[in-house]
Design a protein around this motif. Structure first.
Motif, short mmCIF file in Angstrom:
data_model
loop_
_atom_site.label_atom_id
_atom_site.label_comp_id
_atom_site.label_asym_id
_atom_site.label_seq_id
_atom_site.Cartn_x
_atom_site.Cartn_y
_atom_site.Cartn_z
N SER A 121 13.08 11.21 -10.42
CA SER A 121 12.74 10.86 -11.80
C SER A 121 13.52 9.60 -12.19
O SER A 121 14.53 9.25 -11.56
N ASP A 122 13.05 8.93 -13.22
CA ASP A 122 13.76 7.75 -13.72
C ASP A 122 15.19 8.12 -14.08
O ASP A 122 16.13 7.36 -13.81
N GLU A 123 15.38 9.30 -14.67
CA GLU A 123 16.72 9.74 -15.05
C GLU A 123 17.61 9.96 -13.83
O GLU A 123 18.79 9.62 -13.84
N GLU A 124 17.05 10.52 -12.76
CA GLU A 124 17.84 10.73 -11.54
C GLU A 124 18.28 9.40 -10.92
O GLU A 124 19.43 9.26 -10.50
N VAL A 125 17.38 8.45 -10.90
CA VAL A 125 17.72 7.12 -10.36
C VAL A 125 18.76 6.45 -11.25
O VAL A 125 19.75 5.89 -10.76
N ARG A 126 18.56 6.53 -12.57
CA ARG A 126 19.51 5.94 -13.52
C ARG A 126 20.89 6.58 -13.35
O ARG A 126 21.92 5.90 -13.31
N GLN A 127 20.94 7.90 -13.22
CA GLN A 127 22.22 8.59 -13.06
C GLN A 127 22.89 8.22 -11.74
O GLN A 127 24.11 8.01 -11.69
N ALA A 128 22.12 8.09 -10.68
CA ALA A 128 22.68 7.69 -9.39
C ALA A 128 23.26 6.28 -9.47
O ALA A 128 24.34 6.01 -8.91
N ARG A 129 22.56 5.38 -10.17
CA ARG A 129 23.10 4.01 -10.35
C ARG A 129 24.38 4.06 -11.17
O ARG A 129 25.35 3.36 -10.85
N ARG A 130 24.40 4.87 -12.23
CA ARG A 130 25.62 4.99 -13.05
C ARG A 130 26.78 5.50 -12.21
O ARG A 130 27.90 4.99 -12.31
N ASP A 131 26.52 6.52 -11.40
CA ASP A 131 27.58 7.08 -10.55
C ASP A 131 28.10 6.02 -9.58
O ASP A 131 29.31 5.89 -9.38
N ALA A 132 27.17 5.27 -8.99
CA ALA A 132 27.58 4.23 -8.05
C ALA A 132 28.38 3.14 -8.75
O ALA A 132 29.39 2.65 -8.23
N MET A 133 27.96 2.75 -9.96
CA MET A 133 28.70 1.73 -10.72
C MET A 133 30.07 2.26 -11.14
O MET A 133 31.06 1.52 -11.12
N ARG A 134 30.13 3.52 -11.50
CA ARG A 134 31.42 4.13 -11.86
C ARG A 134 32.40 4.00 -10.70
O ARG A 134 33.57 3.65 -10.88
N GLU A 135 31.90 4.25 -9.48
CA GLU A 135 32.74 4.12 -8.29
C GLU A 135 33.18 2.68 -8.09
O GLU A 135 34.35 2.40 -7.79
N LYS A 136 32.25 1.73 -8.24
CA LYS A 136 32.58 0.31 -8.08
C LYS A 136 33.63 -0.13 -9.09
O LYS A 136 34.57 -0.86 -8.77
N LEU A 137 33.45 0.27 -10.34
CA LEU A 137 34.40 -0.12 -11.38
C LEU A 137 35.76 0.53 -11.14
O LEU A 137 36.80 -0.11 -11.34
N ALA A 138 35.77 1.78 -10.71
CA ALA A 138 37.04 2.46 -10.40
C ALA A 138 37.77 1.71 -9.29
O ALA A 138 38.99 1.51 -9.36
N GLU A 139 37.02 1.27 -8.28
CA GLU A 139 37.62 0.50 -7.18
C GLU A 139 38.23 -0.80 -7.72
O GLU A 139 39.34 -1.17 -7.34
N ALA A 140 37.49 -1.47 -8.59
CA ALA A 140 37.98 -2.75 -9.11
C ALA A 140 39.26 -2.57 -9.91
O ALA A 140 40.22 -3.33 -9.75
N PHE A 141 39.29 -1.54 -10.75
CA PHE A 141 40.49 -1.33 -11.57
C PHE A 141 41.63 -0.78 -10.75
O PHE A 141 42.78 -1.08 -11.02
#
Length: 109
Positions: free
Chosen positions: A84-104
């Protein structure tokens, strides 16, 4: 009080000078420098879009095995047709959360 960022206004839009001013304030508050200078907003945008692209590519990498197991033509087909669009959106959010955590996390080093 911390600077509000990115765009919080009554209309939902702010002008470029406001963004630059808020960004400058945030950089000053955080005492952040890039190569000895205060960072500029385009540096943050560049980071954001690079991280977002990597997160999206990572999502497709994770779906590749599922696509192969299910006989789908590609990970894109799985993302477009079976999630679903929501599942894809949530997966992208989770992946971005990981990327941002790595950066900080790396910023503290």
């Amino acid at each position: 009080m911390p600077t509000s960022f990115p765009s919080q206004s009554e209309t939902g839009h702010i002008v470029a000078d406001t963004v630059r001013s808020r960004f400058r304030s945030l950089a000053d508050e955080a005492d952040v420098q890039v190569l000895g200078e205060r960072p500029k907003p385009h540096m943050a945008r560049r980071f954001w879009y690079t991280a977002y692209q990597q997160a999206t590519a990572g999502l497709l990498d994770r779906l590749e095995d599922i696509a192969e197991d299910q006989g789908s033509a590609s990970a894109e087909v799985v993302a477009q047709n079976y999630l679903s669009d929501e599942e894809v959106r949530q997966a992208r959010r989770d992946a971005m959360r990981e990327k941002l955590a790595e950066a900080f996390e790396n910023a503290d080093r």
